[in-house]
Design a protein around this motif. Structure first.
Motif, PDB file in Angstrom:
ATOM      1  N   SER A 137       0.833  -1.198   0.000  1.00  0.00           N
ATOM      2  CA  SER A 137       0.000   0.000   0.000  1.00  0.00           C
ATOM      3  C   SER A 137       0.871   1.251   0.000  1.00  0.00           C
ATOM      4  O   SER A 137       0.609   2.205  -0.742  1.00  0.00           O
ATOM      5  CB  SER A 137      -0.929   0.006   1.218  1.00  0.00           C
ATOM      6  OG  SER A 137      -1.702   1.179   1.260  1.00  0.00           O
ATOM      7  N   LYS A 138       1.938   1.226   0.818  1.00  0.00           N
ATOM      8  CA  LYS A 138       2.838   2.377   0.867  1.00  0.00           C
ATOM      9  C   LYS A 138       3.580   2.546  -0.455  1.00  0.00           C
ATOM     10  O   LYS A 138       3.747   3.671  -0.947  1.00  0.00           O
ATOM     11  CB  LYS A 138       3.830   2.222   2.029  1.00  0.00           C
ATOM     12  CG  LYS A 138       4.721   3.442   2.225  1.00  0.00           C
ATOM     13  CD  LYS A 138       5.435   3.401   3.570  1.00  0.00           C
ATOM     14  CE  LYS A 138       6.444   2.281   3.638  1.00  0.00           C
ATOM     15  NZ  LYS A 138       7.265   2.343   4.875  1.00  0.00           N
ATOM     16  N   THR A 141       1.290   3.927  -3.005  1.00  0.00           N
ATOM     17  CA  THR A 141       1.018   5.333  -2.711  1.00  0.00           C
ATOM     18  C   THR A 141       2.145   6.227  -3.195  1.00  0.00           C
ATOM     19  O   THR A 141       1.905   7.275  -3.796  1.00  0.00           O
ATOM     20  CB  THR A 141       0.793   5.528  -1.203  1.00  0.00           C
ATOM     21  OG1 THR A 141      -0.421   4.864  -0.840  1.00  0.00           O
ATOM     22  CG2 THR A 141       0.666   7.006  -0.847  1.00  0.00           C
ATOM     23  N   SER A 288      -2.268   5.348   3.515  1.00  0.00           N
ATOM     24  CA  SER A 288      -1.426   4.194   3.175  1.00  0.00           C
ATOM     25  C   SER A 288      -0.719   3.652   4.419  1.00  0.00           C
ATOM     26  O   SER A 288      -0.580   2.438   4.582  1.00  0.00           O
ATOM     27  CB  SER A 288      -0.398   4.572   2.111  1.00  0.00           C
ATOM     28  OG  SER A 288       0.563   5.482   2.622  1.00  0.00           O
ATOM     29  N   ARG A 297      -7.656  -3.277   4.133  1.00  0.00           N
ATOM     30  CA  ARG A 297      -7.668  -2.387   2.973  1.00  0.00           C
ATOM     31  C   ARG A 297      -9.009  -1.672   2.806  1.00  0.00           C
ATOM     32  O   ARG A 297      -9.057  -0.463   2.573  1.00  0.00           O
ATOM     33  CB  ARG A 297      -7.334  -3.173   1.701  1.00  0.00           C
ATOM     34  CG  ARG A 297      -6.066  -4.006   1.754  1.00  0.00           C
ATOM     35  CD  ARG A 297      -4.843  -3.183   2.060  1.00  0.00           C
ATOM     36  NE  ARG A 297      -3.614  -3.971   1.937  1.00  0.00           N
ATOM     37  CZ  ARG A 297      -2.436  -3.582   2.349  1.00  0.00           C
ATOM     38  NH1 ARG A 297      -2.302  -2.418   2.970  1.00  0.00           N
ATOM     39  NH2 ARG A 297      -1.373  -4.348   2.192  1.00  0.00           N
ATOM     40  N   GLY A 342      -3.566   3.946  -2.635  1.00  0.00           N
ATOM     41  CA  GLY A 342      -2.599   2.946  -2.199  1.00  0.00           C
ATOM     42  C   GLY A 342      -3.244   1.657  -1.728  1.00  0.00           C
ATOM     43  O   GLY A 342      -2.944   0.574  -2.252  1.00  0.00           O
TER      44      GLY A 342
END
Length: 432
Positions: A137-138, A141, A288, A297, A342
């Protein structure tokens, strides 16, 4: 193996490269709005409906070539695909500055969409080769931050270029960096950890073992056709379609809306257009971080979109007579529309195996392109026919609300992620 023990230098080496690349792609797709507001439509005798169609035409080319691009990136080379795409879209974007015929402009806008269709799926595939699910996710992002950060500085720099050298030179100047960057990309980018000379052998083995272990906990899917029939992929595609109506209706027409709303010049409109994207950067980083921290999520996707939907409706209800309150709500809407990118794109690699995840993300992104086409065209059309942005605010609010409903009903496969985590905690097997 904990992600903290994997090579930390990946973030400092890979993310600046992918960020700059995606940033250049976003520059060449979104500076059209400033060119249109700054006199291009008048100089080329483009009607209001034709201008709306030109803004949207990019996304039509983008829609048709997402899945083929993902297939090539996954089976052949994401690095090579991005290299040639950078050169082609840089040349095409600069050519907008020399066109004298609207029909040539139609062709160029469509062609830029085709070429830039390669970027998003290829980048997501490349990142999945380098970052684990706990980091994805990071990583996504930081990639997609190229979107709001580009619009942030582009809104100001492009406005100054238009004011000083005109819209033609703005397009020429802003197209050339992509061509130059292509050769830097080719020199610096590595497709997989095994190709990276800047990693030790142990670091390469640890990283590839962690990535391979994650695949053990995911149900096998034979091919793209089977993946595309997955109810989860279908829901995600419909959700992203609705979401993108709001995003790109906002991105492509915000300068024109602001310029008309307070009768300001292009430099003032550029500065005001930049603020929502500064807020978006902050929102994306916060969301994120929370998504990777909790590994939940869905709960980081729909609440920001709900706030954006309400903000658009509030801006509609306030009307033009309360410009600054309406503008404040637009800043909130812009930030909240970007914040969930993200965690959203982290969902697919967690529910599908690596052999089809790239294609599924491309399908979802292509539906987003179709929504972007609809959003950018309809917002431009509604603004020109009604003489105010009120109807377009309602359109974007409604589309985002529908995306919220679809997200709430999505079951993103939490059980698969639990299995995957359990596998990662076992002793690492040698990479096959």
């Amino acid at each position: 193996m904990k992600t903290a023990t994997l090579a930390a230098r990946r973030w400092w080496y890979i993310m600046p490269i992918v960020f700059i690349t995606y940033s250049l792609a976003y520059l060449d797709r979104s500076n059209y709005s400033l060119g249109a507001a700054a006199g291009m439509a008048k100089d080329l005798n483009i009607t209001a409906s034709a201008s709306a169609f030109l803004a949207a035409l990019f996304f039509l080319g983008y829609f048709f070539f997402q899945v083929p691009s993902a297939s090539y990136a996954q089976r052949r080379s994401a690095k090579k695909l991005i290299f040639y795409a950078l050169i082609l879209w840089g040349i095409l974007a600069s050519c907008i500055g020399i066109v004298t015929n609207i029909w040539v402009l139609f062709v160029i806008r469509f062609a830029i969409g085709i070429v830039e269709a390669a970027i998003m799926p290829a980048m997501l595939i490349l990142l999945s080769n380098w970052f684990t699910s706990g980091e994805r996710s990071k990583a996504n992002t930081f990639l997609i931050l190229g979107n709001p950060v580009t619009v942030l500085w582009m809104s100001v720099v492009s406005a100054y270029l238009v004011s000083s050298v005109g819209w033609r030179w703005m397009f020429i100047i802003e197209g050339l960096p992509a061509v130059i960057w292509a050769f830097i990309w080719w020199r610096l980018a590595d497709e997989r950890p095994a190709q990276a000379k800047w990693l030790s052998d142990q670091e390469k083995q640890d990283l590839e073992s962690a990535l391979a272990a994650e695949q053990v906990g995911i149900k096998a899917v034979k091919n793209y056709a089977e993946a595309f029939r997955s109810p989860k992929v279908i829901v995600l595609a419909l959700q992203f379609f609705c979401w993108s109506i709001g995003v790109y209706g906002f991105v492509l027409w915000l300068p024109s809306i602001l310029k008309a709303g307070l009768q300001m010049d292009m430099v003032e409109a550029g500065w005001l257009s930049a603020l929502p994207y500064l807020a978006a950067v902050i929102g994306m980083l916060a969301v994120s971080w929370g998504s990777d921290k909790l590994q939940k999520r869905k709960r980081f996707v729909w609440p920001p979109l709900l706030i954006a939907s309400i903000a658009f409706y509030g801006s509609y209800a306030l009307g033009a007579e309360h410009f600054w309150w309406s503008y404040t709500l637009l800043v909130i809407a812009g930030a909240c529309m970007y914040a969930p990118y993200g965690p959203f794109f982290a969902i697919v690699p967690e529910i599908l195996p690596a052999n089809v995840a790239g294609g599924a993300m491309a399908l979802i992104n292509s539906m987003g392109a179709l929504g972007s086409f609809g959003g950018s065209y309809l917002v431009g059309y509604l603004n020109s026919t009604t003489g105010s942005p009120g109807a377009s605010y309602l359109l974007m609010s409604g589309a985002l609300m529908l995306s919220v409903v679809l997200t709430i009903f999505l079951k993103p496969g939490a059980s698969d992620r639990v299995v995957a985590k359990a596998v990662v905690k076992r002793p690492m097997a040698a990479h096959p």
